[in-house]
Design an enzyme around this catalytic site. Structure first.
Site, short mmCIF file in Angstrom:
data_model
loop_
_atom_site.label_atom_id
_atom_site.label_comp_id
_atom_site.label_asym_id
_atom_site.label_seq_id
_atom_site.Cartn_x
_atom_site.Cartn_y
_atom_site.Cartn_z
N ASP A 67 33.47 45.86 40.93
CA ASP A 67 33.00 45.38 39.62
C ASP A 67 31.49 45.52 39.46
O ASP A 67 30.78 45.83 40.42
CB ASP A 67 33.43 43.92 39.39
CG ASP A 67 33.30 43.06 40.65
OD1 ASP A 67 32.47 43.38 41.51
OD2 ASP A 67 34.03 42.05 40.76
N ASN A 136 38.22 29.81 41.68
CA ASN A 136 39.31 29.67 40.71
C ASN A 136 40.45 30.66 40.97
O ASN A 136 41.35 30.80 40.15
CB ASN A 136 38.77 29.85 39.28
CG ASN A 136 38.25 31.26 39.03
OD1 ASN A 136 38.21 32.09 39.93
ND2 ASN A 136 37.85 31.53 37.80
N HIS A 138 40.08 33.97 41.28
CA HIS A 138 39.88 35.33 40.76
C HIS A 138 39.72 36.32 41.91
O HIS A 138 39.23 35.97 42.99
CB HIS A 138 38.71 35.41 39.77
CG HIS A 138 37.35 35.38 40.36
ND1 HIS A 138 36.25 34.90 39.69
CD2 HIS A 138 36.86 35.80 41.56
CE1 HIS A 138 35.18 35.02 40.44
NE2 HIS A 138 35.52 35.56 41.59
N GLU A 143 39.95 37.23 36.05
CA GLU A 143 39.90 35.78 35.91
C GLU A 143 41.29 35.22 35.58
O GLU A 143 42.16 35.97 35.10
CB GLU A 143 38.91 35.41 34.79
CG GLU A 143 37.47 35.84 35.07
CD GLU A 143 36.73 34.90 36.02
OE1 GLU A 143 37.35 34.35 36.96
OE2 GLU A 143 35.51 34.72 35.84
P1 PGA Z 1 31.64 34.96 47.16
O1 PGA Z 1 32.44 35.46 45.90
O2 PGA Z 1 31.95 35.91 48.26
O3 PGA Z 1 30.20 34.98 46.77
O4 PGA Z 1 32.14 33.57 47.46
C1 PGA Z 1 33.75 35.85 46.04
C2 PGA Z 1 34.34 36.19 44.69
O5 PGA Z 1 33.89 35.62 43.68
O6 PGA Z 1 35.25 37.02 44.64
#
Ligand code: PGA
Length: 250
Positions: A67, A136, A138, A143
């Site tokens: 992304d 959450n 995702h 999302e």
């Molecule tokens: P993080 O993010 O590795 O910074 O916890 C993971 C994500 O949002 O997929």
């Protein structure tokens, strides 16, 4: 699904890097699907160490990132293209032309999404897809929603994601509210899906993704349908699913 519970972030990173390194040694032109975020940082550090000290060769490796924020140029320090350069690509011998990140500055973002899917499917599939998970549930910026989105798409970031990621921005209001994200088909079409997670902030998302119902309300739950999934998580991230572990741990 194979679940490895490790003691801490360092063990998670080393185990993950070893799996990636084994693949690259066996298949020097492997196509790797890669995430950004804090969770993969140690893995990238370990792979860079293997490059320096063990001649792990990335010269033929191809990478496809999950992304990119919309509105950040590839030179912006918080863009995911910059992240990948700083945290990984600048420290290994990968050919920049073989690295792919969506263009967050594309004038026509819908066309950029289509271009990204076409690029991805020209490869056929990734050999390995590494993913983190949001609090959450995702994965990439897919999302929680009423349905899964198969294609690369524009994602409107949720409050949970904005709260989780604002810490990286000097001025929290500068964090973009939209991003281009690989869709579920792009993620799931990999040969080997590896989910990494650490810290208790991920416990609910990991439990729901590994053991809950498969639902777009928890995008990570779709991984249960993939035939070859490895979860590498520390004890803190596994605290909400200890009882079922013995069934799945190797
Ligand atoms: P993080 O993010 O590795 O910074 O916890 C993971 C994500 O949002 O997929």
């Amino acid at each position: 699904m194979k679940i490895h519970v490790v003691a801490n972030e360092q063990e998670m990173s080393i185990k993950t890097a070893n799996i990636i390194a084994d693949l690259v040694r066996k298949k020097p032109n492997a196509v790797l699907g890669l995430p950004t975020g804090s969770t993969p940082l140690g893995t990238y550090r370990e792979l860079a160490r293997m490059f320096r000290e063990e001649n792990l060769d990335f010269s033929q490796v191809h990478t496809i990132n999950l992304d990119e924020y919309i509105g950040l140029s590839k030179y912006h320090p918080q863009s995911y293209r910059s992240f990948m350069r700083k945290q990984f690509f600048d420290h290994i011998n990968i050919d920049g032309r073989n690295t792919h990140v969506p263009d967050g500055m594309a004038k026509d973002v819908e066309a950029e999404c289509r271009r990204y899917d076409e690029m991805m499917f020209r490869y056929g599939h990734t050999d390995l897809q590494l993913i983190g998970i949001g609090p959450n549930g995702h994965i990439a910026f897919n999302e929680p929603a009423d349905s899964f989105t198969p294609d690369t798409h524009v994602s409107i970031l949720t409050e949970s994601t904005i709260n989780a990621n604002q810490r990286f921005f000097q001025n929290p209001d500068d964090m973009p509210r939209t991003a281009i994200s690989l869709g579920m088909r792009g993620i799931m079409s990999t040969r080997h899906l590896i989910l990494i997670a650490c810290g208790e902030g991920k416990a609910e998302a990991v439990a729901n993704s590994c053991f809950g119902p498969v639902t777009p309300r928890v995008p990570g739950s779709l991984i249960q349908l993939h035939p070859y999934v490895t979860v590498i998580a520390d004890e803190a991230a596994m605290t909400l699913c200890p009882n079922k572990l013995s069934e799945l741990d190797d």
